[in-house]
Design an enzyme around this catalytic site. Structure first.
Site, mmCIF file in Angstrom:
data_model
loop_
_atom_site.group_PDB
_atom_site.id
_atom_site.type_symbol
_atom_site.label_atom_id
_atom_site.label_comp_id
_atom_site.label_asym_id
_atom_site.label_seq_id
_atom_site.Cartn_x
_atom_site.Cartn_y
_atom_site.Cartn_z
ATOM 1 N N GLY A 33 -2.659 7.656 -4.540
ATOM 2 C CA GLY A 33 -3.695 6.842 -3.916
ATOM 3 C C GLY A 33 -3.328 6.401 -2.520
ATOM 4 O O GLY A 33 -2.464 6.999 -1.870
ATOM 5 N N LEU A 35 -5.121 6.818 0.086
ATOM 6 C CA LEU A 35 -5.316 8.114 0.734
ATOM 7 C C LEU A 35 -5.449 7.994 2.252
ATOM 8 O O LEU A 35 -6.096 7.085 2.765
ATOM 9 C CB LEU A 35 -6.564 8.798 0.167
ATOM 10 N N HIS A 39 -3.576 13.374 2.815
ATOM 11 C CA HIS A 39 -4.112 13.675 1.484
ATOM 12 C C HIS A 39 -5.457 14.406 1.596
ATOM 13 O O HIS A 39 -5.724 15.358 0.856
ATOM 14 C CB HIS A 39 -4.356 12.386 0.690
#
Length: 283
Positions: A33, A35, A39
């Site tokens: 996560g 992000l 990513h």
């Protein structure tokens, strides 16, 4: 429209079973996560090459050495889902903790050799946590391809070896590091840097680039490394944990860039540990 967020393995498996029945290729992007564009570039690469894409978000407690680091890790699930909208991913898998580590969980995946150096030396047990959770995510998602950034190059090598050794039928795809305009490698940890810390962090890329150029000109790493480490400290880094030249295929230490190599560094700035690596062409 945001992709559906799935929390249970049974729901995910029902979905991937249907996709495979239709002959579709599934790509997975494992993340913790928080992000950023790095990513998102992996999601974009996956979408370009696969029929279906799953982004996983799981803050894995087994790969943190410091409980404070785990507690401070940013958790931004709703923002992450919004960031993924333009990439049209098909599912976001945010497994409940008991889907990854059910009661009585007693198995660890450990990759020897590649994990003993650099990050493995300074973060003992870290890569066991990575290999264990990634093996589970590969098996849970039943993906055909997995996408990882080269910023965590040692991790990429370990994941490839793990999948090969365990006969997990998945292609592990490495994607280029995404950088800020300053050259700083994008990382979720960058959110914790002050403006001054960001300026210091950017100096690492400049110093590493100069070192790569000298290595590609045939100079010996041992003759260059002390000055480069001193330059990092002068730039404001509080500690340089390692600065190493290693073979890009085996991670064996090198004295010269006589074969495809990578330059690796880990250093602390503004209370944040930052890693990076750069490709070094052989002479």
């Amino acid at each position: 429209m945001t992709a559906p967020i799935l929390r249970r393995l049974a729901v995910l498996r029902a979905l991937t079973h249907e996709w495979h029945k239709q002959g579709e290729v599934i790509g997975v992007v494992p993340t913790m996560g928080a992000l950023h564009q790095g990513h998102l570039s992996l999601a974009e690469a996956a979408k370009a090459a696969c029929d279906r894409v799953i982004v996983t978000i799981f803050v894995n407690p087994k790969q943190f050495n410091n409980p404070e680091d785990l507690a401070n890790y940013p958790r931004t699930e709703q923002d992450d889902a919004k960031k993924l909208v333009p990439y049209d991913v098909d599912a976001i898998y945010v497994p409940a903790p008991d889907e990854i580590y059910p009661e009585g969980f007693a198995t660890t995946v450990s990759v020897s050799g590649l994990t003993d150096v650099m990050e493995g030396e300074f973060r003992p047990g870290h890569f066991d946590g990575v290999a264990t959770v990634v093996a589970k995510l590969f098996l849970q998602t039943q993906a055909d391809r997995a996408y990882f950034g080269e910023k965590d190059y040692q991790q990429l090598m370990i994941v490839r070896r793990m999948a090969r050794d365990l006969d997990i039928p998945i292609e592990v795809v490495g994607c280029p590091t995404i950088r800020e305009a300053s050259g700083l490698a994008m990382s979720s940890r960058n959110q914790r840097l002050s403006d001054k810390g960001l300026a210091i962090a950017a100096e690492k890329h400049r110093i590493m680039r100069a070192l790569v150029q000298a290595l590609e000109n045939g100079e010996a790493f041992g003759a260059l490394a002390p000055q480069a480490q001193a330059d990092l400290l002068t730039a404001g880094f509080s500690n340089v944990e390692y600065l190493q030249l290693r073979c890009a295929r085996t991670l064996a230490p090198l004295t010269h860039a006589e074969r495809p190599a990578r330059l690796f560094a880990a250093a602390w700035a503004d209370g944040v540990r930052l890693i990076d690596n750069l490709s070094v062409s052989s002479g």
